[in-house]
Scaffold this motif. Structure first.
Motif, PDB file in Angstrom:
ATOM      1  N   GLU D 155      -8.814  31.081 -14.999  1.00  0.00           N
ATOM      2  CA  GLU D 155      -7.716  30.855 -14.267  1.00  0.00           C
ATOM      3  C   GLU D 155      -6.596  32.046 -14.456  1.00  0.00           C
ATOM      4  O   GLU D 155      -5.742  32.329 -13.582  1.00  0.00           O
ATOM      5  CB  GLU D 155      -6.729  29.643 -14.973  1.00  0.00           C
ATOM      6  CG  GLU D 155      -7.447  28.433 -14.687  1.00  0.00           C
ATOM      7  CD  GLU D 155      -7.058  28.068 -13.199  1.00  0.00           C
ATOM      8  OE1 GLU D 155      -6.249  28.625 -12.696  1.00  0.00           O
ATOM      9  OE2 GLU D 155      -7.646  27.182 -12.938  1.00  0.00           O
ATOM     10  N   LEU D 159      -4.888  34.246 -11.338  1.00  0.00           N
ATOM     11  CA  LEU D 159      -3.396  34.450 -11.293  1.00  0.00           C
ATOM     12  C   LEU D 159      -3.307  36.083 -11.083  1.00  0.00           C
ATOM     13  O   LEU D 159      -2.703  36.492 -10.401  1.00  0.00           O
ATOM     14  CB  LEU D 159      -3.076  34.056 -12.834  1.00  0.00           C
ATOM     15  CG  LEU D 159      -1.490  34.841 -12.965  1.00  0.00           C
ATOM     16  CD1 LEU D 159      -0.622  33.988 -12.130  1.00  0.00           C
ATOM     17  CD2 LEU D 159      -1.169  34.359 -14.440  1.00  0.00           C
ATOM     18  N   LEU D 192      -1.397  34.809  -1.246  1.00  0.00           N
ATOM     19  CA  LEU D 192      -1.067  33.331  -1.113  1.00  0.00           C
ATOM     20  C   LEU D 192      -2.432  32.710  -0.746  1.00  0.00           C
ATOM     21  O   LEU D 192      -2.854  31.649  -1.278  1.00  0.00           O
ATOM     22  CB  LEU D 192       0.036  32.827  -0.225  1.00  0.00           C
ATOM     23  CG  LEU D 192       0.385  31.137  -0.426  1.00  0.00           C
ATOM     24  CD1 LEU D 192       0.858  31.180  -1.824  1.00  0.00           C
ATOM     25  CD2 LEU D 192       1.286  31.269   0.385  1.00  0.00           C
ATOM     26  N   PHE D 195      -4.913  33.013  -3.640  1.00  0.00           N
ATOM     27  CA  PHE D 195      -4.456  31.838  -4.818  1.00  0.00           C
ATOM     28  C   PHE D 195      -4.885  30.322  -4.205  1.00  0.00           C
ATOM     29  O   PHE D 195      -5.546  29.641  -5.107  1.00  0.00           O
ATOM     30  CB  PHE D 195      -3.083  32.146  -4.799  1.00  0.00           C
ATOM     31  CG  PHE D 195      -2.464  31.333  -6.089  1.00  0.00           C
ATOM     32  CD1 PHE D 195      -2.873  31.671  -7.466  1.00  0.00           C
ATOM     33  CD2 PHE D 195      -1.769  30.312  -5.928  1.00  0.00           C
ATOM     34  CE1 PHE D 195      -2.493  31.041  -8.346  1.00  0.00           C
ATOM     35  CE2 PHE D 195      -0.902  29.597  -6.984  1.00  0.00           C
ATOM     36  CZ  PHE D 195      -1.619  29.915  -8.344  1.00  0.00           C
ATOM     37  N   ILE D 196      -4.496  30.025  -3.070  1.00  0.00           N
ATOM     38  CA  ILE D 196      -4.773  28.795  -2.771  1.00  0.00           C
ATOM     39  C   ILE D 196      -6.295  28.436  -2.425  1.00  0.00           C
ATOM     40  O   ILE D 196      -6.677  27.269  -2.795  1.00  0.00           O
ATOM     41  CB  ILE D 196      -3.615  28.251  -1.698  1.00  0.00           C
ATOM     42  CG1 ILE D 196      -2.425  28.316  -2.265  1.00  0.00           C
ATOM     43  CG2 ILE D 196      -4.150  26.724  -1.223  1.00  0.00           C
ATOM     44  CD1 ILE D 196      -1.273  27.823  -1.481  1.00  0.00           C
ATOM     45  N   ARG D 199      -8.070  28.186  -5.515  1.00  0.00           N
ATOM     46  CA  ARG D 199      -7.556  27.131  -6.494  1.00  0.00           C
ATOM     47  C   ARG D 199      -8.255  25.908  -5.978  1.00  0.00           C
ATOM     48  O   ARG D 199      -8.355  24.854  -6.606  1.00  0.00           O
ATOM     49  CB  ARG D 199      -6.056  26.860  -6.415  1.00  0.00           C
ATOM     50  CG  ARG D 199      -5.734  26.396  -7.278  1.00  0.00           C
ATOM     51  CD  ARG D 199      -4.127  26.254  -7.869  1.00  0.00           C
ATOM     52  NE  ARG D 199      -3.935  25.637  -8.925  1.00  0.00           N
ATOM     53  CZ  ARG D 199      -4.103  25.537  -9.957  1.00  0.00           C
ATOM     54  NH1 ARG D 199      -4.742  26.423 -10.782  1.00  0.00           N
ATOM     55  NH2 ARG D 199      -3.820  24.427 -10.661  1.00  0.00           N
ATOM     56  N   VAL D 203      -9.919  23.430  -8.653  1.00  0.00           N
ATOM     57  CA  VAL D 203      -9.849  22.049  -9.048  1.00  0.00           C
ATOM     58  C   VAL D 203     -11.247  21.603  -8.943  1.00  0.00           C
ATOM     59  O   VAL D 203     -11.331  20.593  -9.999  1.00  0.00           O
ATOM     60  CB  VAL D 203      -8.889  21.483  -7.808  1.00  0.00           C
ATOM     61  CG1 VAL D 203      -8.954  20.148  -7.763  1.00  0.00           C
ATOM     62  CG2 VAL D 203      -7.553  21.986  -7.814  1.00  0.00           C
ATOM     63  N   PHE D 206     -12.581  22.278 -12.369  1.00  0.00           N
ATOM     64  CA  PHE D 206     -11.970  21.470 -13.371  1.00  0.00           C
ATOM     65  C   PHE D 206     -12.303  19.855 -13.523  1.00  0.00           C
ATOM     66  O   PHE D 206     -12.778  19.463 -14.355  1.00  0.00           O
ATOM     67  CB  PHE D 206     -10.480  21.645 -13.201  1.00  0.00           C
ATOM     68  CG  PHE D 206      -9.628  20.718 -14.317  1.00  0.00           C
ATOM     69  CD1 PHE D 206      -9.603  21.398 -15.411  1.00  0.00           C
ATOM     70  CD2 PHE D 206      -9.225  19.663 -14.097  1.00  0.00           C
ATOM     71  CE1 PHE D 206      -8.911  20.823 -16.510  1.00  0.00           C
ATOM     72  CE2 PHE D 206      -8.462  18.754 -15.242  1.00  0.00           C
ATOM     73  CZ  PHE D 206      -8.405  19.680 -16.231  1.00  0.00           C
TER      74      PHE D 206
END
Lengths: 505, 184, 103, 714
Positions: D155, D159, D192, D195-196, D199, D203, D206
């Protein structure tokens, strides 16, 4: 119980009350003339330190041994010899919690109070009294005591919300908060009266004993009572659909009060909810878990979706805190009966609350700083914050990461524990909704980040946030990192604090 | 015995007419002042209830605090806020009919549940002698209920202080407050 | 006791419903407060009736009712202060009109 | 020598401290900040190599069993969520590459960000803070013993990539000529998007980790890979599949996002908006390598799934890898931006690595990861040097003419040419990198790519039928040809021919802080392949091949050198390189591209990246936008205010047209698509907050009624 014992056990509350009264008194003494009134916030702050010290002093009393210490006084009147409150690890946890909340709120409110607020002494005293109500509600084990302490907290909150008498929003928010809160608590009281009728007692443990031993079909009474109690506590926590007061009250209230409201009553509500459901109604677990699971899902989702639309940061954080309460609720819904697993859900709830305390109060402290210098809490007031005060921007960034739940921040640890509990209980649906929601939340937290880092603010000079705020923000940021990087003591604290509840369950 | 029972029922009916009738007047009256007066009527009915339920001290408390203090406070507030004694505007909002429907249904559901419940009513012996001396109540308040008793005293103080801060006239502020006055 | 418990409960429930209706439908904030007082009284009737019929030896219900009255007084004082303060600022106590903050 | 292992936790710690020190204290002092960053990564490199040495000397015991250190972090109840460090042969191999490549990039950055020059970047110190944190994230990932530290590091990198890609997304001063408005907007969008998009993967990862934990009760990798644990996972059924397959697919989902595999590859080319050293960092040593590393680390899980499932996760790794390899290589043929070509090249090479792992060979995949890190860092830094030189030439030319010419894009290869004379060091280094990428003997890329192809070939021949390994081999071999082709084109356009623009005419060589790392990396690109050369006995195989053997599902043996495979790919590579070079070295600006002549419409397809971004636009965004518009219309247009909206409708149609036009240029498939969806939902819910407290209370009353009814009577 002797009087000495009694006073020792009540020490934290007594100290806090005393300091609050001293603040009131000194304010009156200093009203005319001399300039000592600027000392008031520091006296109040000293009160929170005293609360902390007192809580630590009696810590060994409450946390040792298997049973909680109960407060029993006077003689029996045919069944009235029931304890009003206890000193157990959970109560101690919330005393500590309250001390931190009060300290951070007081630290960050200095400049704001000087600029906007007229009656200083009463303001600080009211905040301390609200803290007193928090500690009482977390320790209450009797329906009468619960109702009384929650009302105490509510009434101080209404007054604080409406404290900006000259401000339309503040008074409007207070009226709505009052009307909503008074109704919700009247409904809750009606629920309490039904519980009393079904069992003939107000003591939580006795209620459970009567209900389990009962041969009559008590569900005709317990269900309505449960639902009505949920209304009252759902209002305190701002769970959907009892949340609608929150955005208006948060937006209207003086910002330090908003900071307090977003953490204090929520925590108190959770404390009471945990204790009440687990101590008094463990036999109806299936029922309240199913209701709360639904509530958790709609709370997370609605809070996040509506937050996408907000342009006022106070209001945005109001919706964000609604959503956060939804995540926390997962911990209570997914509580695991066996005490040997790493997350019992309940400890996840406390960890989350603790992480949320620092994160949210830190974020609000930044909002207060920005509001002090721009006079606005709109999103665009944050434009170019990075260039104007990089300390605030970077810490705010950290707080937002923690609210999203990105490691290495406290919020991540909290989410790990509550989602972990849900997965462990095979409540995959809850965990999935939670995770999807935390992805959605990126969008609106990012809106703040974008303003801070990329926003154009043509004629906005750099500014200084002042010592009190700096300490508050710094401590909050440090703790947000600490909880994530050195989580062990915090997790032990949380697990110990719920050990009695989890064991009784 | 039968006469006494009949009398009790008669009194109960009268009190119920007072309480519920007064209550209905409170929520429907076009004139707010009348509504507040109806509240007093309704609360007086509740006082009667307490007497009927052998809770004499509570009846006195209700009379003194509720009727004597709270209702009067409300009446004063009504008079303080302008022009409400004239029934110039509609006193119910647009959602009143939904509210009535929902409230009625809730009432029905609640009543059914209450009637289904079998109550753990105490035995006859205990029911016949519910004599509670005022001294006992007093002892209880400083005995088992000492903590809440202390807390409610603090609460009343806090409420008073807060109420004064919020409601006092702006013009009355002392000199030392002038410098702290907000800019609005 | 000639009057059974369920009568008392029914009266209390009716008073509660009436109060709730008042809260939901009154335009005037003080009118709303009147409704809330009715709801509190309904709960009190419940408490006292339960005391009378279920635990007549103990004082629990009565004491609770006394506390409720005290809290109602505090709440009314605070609430009226807030309403009066709003009235000073906005020249209205109509709840519908206090809706500048929304969405 | 075992005491050297206790330095392991310090390896990620030093860059982390550098980040903290720079951000907190030294951010006003540029030179000091960069010195701290470089010093700390140099220290990490030394320590990492010491650990490597200890591993080498420790023999098979250490290389397979490894060393580990447990740091209690989240104790709760009886199980403990640990934070620990571990080193084995695989980690040691990564530790050789990661800090060293980072060090080279850091040194290079000092020159690239123009330390001490008048036009030095105003965010100089912050840049070094971010890249230090980035390096710390990657190093933490590599030495992680448990999934917790791994995910935290993962993570942190996400970032940092966001911060660095968006590094030029706001202007600090007005005289920052290298950042114009368009740049600012592009950087924001790219940041952006990265990042998305990543991500989504996060998820999934995770969820995978959470599932893994809930089934096994541990997050320690070694514990998870114990044979009995894997067996349990094989027997549990989840969603109709063995749990192990589901978890492996979720983990792979994380890798797909991070390592830019099809279909989540769209963020990587846009990540070019960051400064060039960042591109080098992302593309070589850190970000994208993390995904490959993750799959390699979790390989026992994939292979355990291979044994029990009908559609094993391992196959998906190979298939996705093969698709990505071909996709990236072909798109690279038609790009004009020098860095974009390299970006698609990275995507394609990552596909190769996934192919290698998907065939079950840890060493093949990781060997290519290591060699690729060296030569791709070299190529990116070389490209940065070229851009730097051309930009400089542009300034010189502009000053000489006293006119600011039209907008000039220093990344455009078609505006370069003939630079081999003007920038000799850069040219030589770039050539070395190219030969390594294309796979010419004896450059590093030859050995590693050949190993993957040989592995596939071997598995195909062992089976005989036209099985998956055959298709993988075919895709890899074809990909090798395309790779050579676009690199030949690039060499021809950049370094040969006449300068095609005044800027290129005035370009000059970069400063030595930039060229020295280039030369060092070029040496590695030339020589590093020998660490696993078959004729030396495949040392790397012996060093790290055994790390997964404890799990009893992985049996790693080196595939023998296969002359046929090597010959085919080398011939194709040389042919491609020559072809590209011949066609493009004398290309004139304005001329129709030779490839276009040959390929016709296919070239347009490639140039537009197979329209994947547009596809996402059409398939995901359009319906969502339409739906939200539809909901909005019902709410707002047809009921509430038809007249006002008549005007609004015209505006909306116009904006739709603009949006479609815009979509051809700017893609924003996920970012705005989902935002629209949630926004639409939020918009409706928002209006429940009417501002009237009695409406709120009515909601409460209705809730009470519904719950009462529900609970009492059902």
């Amino acid at each position: 119980m002797t009087l000495t014992q009694f006073l020792v056990l009540l020490l934290p509350e007594l100290v806090l009350t005393l300091v609050a009264l001293v603040v009131l008194g000194l304010d009156m003494l200093w009203r005319n003339g001399n300039g000592s009134r600027h000392l008031l916030p520091w006296i109040a702050l000293a009160g929170t330190v005293a609360l902390l010290v007192a809580a630590v002093l009696i810590w060994p009393l409450g946390s040792t041994g298997g049973a909680a210490i109960t407060f029993t006084t006077g003689k029996d009147f045919g069944g009235d010899q029931t304890p009003m409150m206890v000193l157990d690890p959970l109560a101690l946890f919330f005393k500590l919690f309250t001390a931190i909340v009060l300290a951070l709120v007081l630290l960050s409110s200095g400049n704001y109070v000087r600029a906007h607020i007229r009656f200083h002494g009463e303001f600080y005293a009211l905040i301390l009294f609200a803290g007193l109500a928090m500690t009482l509600s977390a320790a209450a084990t009797n329906l009468l005591m619960i109702y009384l302490s929650l009302e105490f907290l509510s009434i101080t909150s209404y007054l604080l919300t409406g404290y900006l008498r000259e401000d339309e929003r503040s008074t409007e928010g207070a009226v709505k908060y009052f009307v909503y809160g008074a109704t919700a608590s009247a409904v809750m009281l009606y629920g309490f009266s039904l519980l009393y009728g079904a069992t003939g007692t107000l003591d939580l443990a006795s209620i459970a004993a009567v209900l389990t031993g009962s041969v009559i079909p008590v569900h005709w009474l317990v269900y309505p009572a449960l639902i009505m109690v949920l209304v009252g506590l759902g209002f305190k926590i701002a769970l959907v659909p009892f949340h609608q007061w929150a955005p208006d009250a948060y937006e209207g209230a003086p910002t330090p009060v908003t900071a307090f409201l977003s953490v204090g009553p929520k925590a108190a509500g959770f404390a009471v909810l945990m204790r009440l459901l687990l101590t008094a109604l463990p036999g109806f677990q299936l029922d309240w878990i199913s209701v709360l699971a639904g509530v958790a899902i709609v709370t997370m989702t609605l809070g996040n979706l509506v937050a996408l639309w907000q342009s006022n940061v106070k209001r945005l954080l109001a919706y964000s805190s609604i959503a956060q309460a939804g995540y926390m609720l997962i911990g209570l819904v997914a509580l695991a009966p066996e005490a040997h697993s790493w997350t019992t859900g309940l400890n996840g709830l406390l960890i989350y609350l603790f992480a949320y305390l620092f994160t949210n109060l830190g974020a609000f402290a930044v909002v207060i700083a920005v509001e002090n210098h721009t006079g606005s809490a709109q999103l665009d007031a944050f434009a170019g914050l990075m260039r104007r005060n990089s300390f605030l921007a970077i810490t705010m960034f950290l707080f937002l990461l923690s609210l999203i739940g990105i490691p290495p921040t406290a919020g991540f640890v909290g989410k790990l524990f509550v989602f972990g509990a849900a997965i462990q209980r095979q409540m995959i649906m809850l965990a999935v909704v939670g995770i999807v929601n935390s992805v959605i939340s990126v969008y609106y937290y990012y809106a703040i980040m974008r303003q801070m880092f990329f926003g154009e603010a043509p004629d906005a000079p750099p500014f200084d946030e002042g010592p009190g705020l700096r300490v508050a923000v710094g401590v909050a940021a440090l703790m947000v990192l600490m909880i994530a990087l050195y989580a062990e003591p915090f997790i032990r604290l949380a697990s110990d604090s719920v050990s009695l509840l989890a064991a009784s369950f | 015995m039968a006469i006494e029972q009949a009398l009790q029922i008669f009194v109960f009916v009268i009190l119920t007419l007072m309480t519920l009738g007064g209550g209905l007047a409170v929520v429907t009256s076009r004139n707010l002042f009348h509504a507040a007066l109806s509240l007093i009527l309704s609360l007086a009915g509740v006082v009667g209830y307490y007497v009927l339920l052998d809770a004499g001290f509570l009846a006195i408390v209700q009379l003194l605090i509720y009727i004597g203090a709270i209702s009067i406070l409300i009446l004063f507030s009504i008079m303080l806020t302008r022009g409400l004694m004239t029934p110039r505007q509609v006193q119910r909002n647009e959602q009143w009919w939904i509210a009535a429907l929902v409230v009625f249904l809730t009432f029905v559901v609640l009543i059914v549940a209450l009637w289904q419940m079998v109550w753990p009513i105490a035995d006859d012996e205990a029911l016949r002698t519910p004599n509670v001396a005022i001294s006992q109540l007093g002892e209880a308040l400083v005995g088992p209920y000492a903590i809440p008793f202390e807390i409610i005293s603090v609460l009343l103080l806090v409420a008073l202080v807060g109420a004064i801060v919020l409601a006092r006239e702006t013009e009355n502020n002392q000199g030392s407050h002038a410098e702290a006055g907000s800019s609005e | 006791m000639a009057i059974p418990l369920s009568w008392w409960l029914t009266v209390a429930a009716a008073l509660f419903a009436i109060g709730l209706y008042g809260v939901l439908s009154r335009r005037n904030a003080i009118g709303v407060l009147l409704g809330i007082e009715l709801m509190l009284n309904a709960a009190n009737i419940n408490l006292v009736a339960f005391w009378r019929f279920i635990t007549p030896q103990a004082l629990t219900g009565q004491v609770f009712a006394i506390f409720v009255i005290g809290i109602a007084a505090a709440e009314a004082a605070a609430g009226l202060a807030i309403i009066i303060s709003a009235y000073r600022r906005r020249r209205t106590v109509v709840v519908d009109e206090l809706d500048t903050m929304r969405w | 020598m075992d005491f050297l292992f206790s330095f392991t936790p310090l390896i990620p710690l030093f860059p982390l401290l550098a980040f903290a020190v720079i951000v907190l204290f030294t951010y006003r002092y540029n030179r000091l900040s960069s010195d701290i960053a470089i010093g700390s990564i140099a220290l990490s490199t030394v320590l990492a190599w010491a650990v490597l040495l200890a591993t080498l000397l420790g023999g098979e015991h250490i290389q397979v069993e490894g060393w580990q250190l447990r740091v209690p972090w989240l104790p709760a109840g009886t199980t403990v969520l640990d934070l620990g460090f571990a080193v084995d042969g695989f980690t040691a191999a990564m530790l050789f590459m990661v800090p060293f490549v980072c060090l080279m990039i850091f040194i290079y950055s000092q020159g690239y960000m123009k330390l001490g020059q008048p036009d030095q970047d105003p965010r100089y110190a912050r840049f070094f803070a971010y890249i230090s944190l980035f390096a710390a994230g990657m190093l933490g990932l590599v030495v992680a013993r448990d999934l917790v530290l791994l995910f935290v590091s993962w993570e942190i990198m996400g970032l940092c990539s966001y911060l660095l890609i968006g590094f030029w997304s706001f202007r600090k001063a007005d005289d920052e000529h290298h950042i114009d408005e368009a740049q600012v907007i592009r950087a924001r969008k790219a940041a952006l998007k990265a990042f998305i998009t990543t991500r989504i993967g996060d998820v999934l990862l995770f969820s995978g980790i959470a599932l893994l934990y809930s089934y096994t009760g541990t997050v320690t990798l070694r514990e998870i890979f114990r044979p009995e644990t894997l067996e349990t996972l094989q027997t549990i059924s989840l969603l109709g599949m063995p749990a192990v397959t589901v978890i492996a697919l979720l983990v792979f989902g994380g890798a797909v996002g991070k390592s830019a595999q099809f279909p989540l590859h769209v963020w990587l080319p846009d990540a070019m908006e960051g400064p060039t050293p960042v591109s080098a960092l992302i593309h070589a040593a850190t970000m994208v390598a993390a995904g490959v590393y993750l799959v390699a680390r979790m390989l026992p899980l994939f292979i355990a799934g291979f044994e029990v499932a009908d559609a094993p996760a391992l196959h998906w790794v190979a298939i996705v890898g093969a698709i990505t390899a071909l996709l990236g290589a072909t798109i690279g043929l038609a790009q004009d931006d020098i860095k974009r070509v390299l970006a698609y090249s990275t995507i394609s090479q990552l596909g190769y690595m996934m192919m290698g792992l998907g065939l079950g060979s840890l060493v093949a995949g990781i060997f290519h990861l290591l060699t690729h890190a060296f030569f791709k860092a070299l190529l990116f830094l070389g490209a940065g040097s070229v851009i730097h030189g051309v930009e400089h030439g542009h300034h010189v030319a502009a000053h000489a003419d006293h006119v600011h010419t039209e907008h000039f894009n220093p990344n455009d290869m078609k505006a370069m040419g003939g630079l081999r004379h003007r920038m000799p060091y850069t040219f030589v280094a770039y050539l070395a990198g190219t030969l390594a990428l294309v796979g010419i003997v004896p450059f590093a890329g030859f050995w590693s790519k050949d190993e993957i192809l040989a592995e596939a070939f071997h598995l195909w021949r062992a089976d005989g039928a036209l099985n998956l390994p055959f298709w993988v081999w075919l895709a890899g071999t074809l990909g090798a040809f395309f790779t050579a082709l676009y690199m030949g084109r690039q060499l021809g356009l950049v370094f040969w021919g006449e300068p095609r623009h005044t800027a290129a005419r005035h370009a000059h060589e970069s400063p030595s802080s930039m060229t020295i790392p280039l030369i060092v990396l070029a040496l590695f690109a030339l020589l590093f392949g020998f660490v696993n050369a078959p004729f030396l006995g495949s040392p790397l195989h012996h060093f790290m091949g055994g790390v997964h053997e404890a799990s009893e599902v992985v049996h790693a043996e080196a595939v023998p050198f296969n002359f046929t495979v090597a010959a085919i790919s080398t011939v194709l590579a040389v042919a491609g390189l020559l072809l590209g070079w011949l066609l493009y070295r004398n290309y004139r600006p304005g001329q129709v591209e030779p490839f276009q002549v040959v390929l016709g419409p296919v070239f347009t397809l490639l140039r537009n990246k197979y329209y994947i971004d547009e596809l996402y636009q059409q398939v995901i965004i359009r319906p969502v936008v339409w739906l939200s518009n539809f909901c909005f219309n019902i709410d707002d247009r047809w009921i509430i205010d038809p007249f006002v909206d008549l005007v609004g409708a015209a505006g909306r149609v116009a904006s739709d047209i603009v949006r479609v036009l815009d979509s051809v240029v700017v893609d924003r498939w996920f970012v705005e698509g989902t935002a629209q969806l949630f926004n639409a939902a939020g918009r409706g819910l928002r209006y429940s907050e009417t501002g009237r407290v009695q409406n709120y209370l009515l909601v409460v009353a209705v809730t009470i009624l519904l719950l009462l009814g529900l609970y009492l009577y059902f």
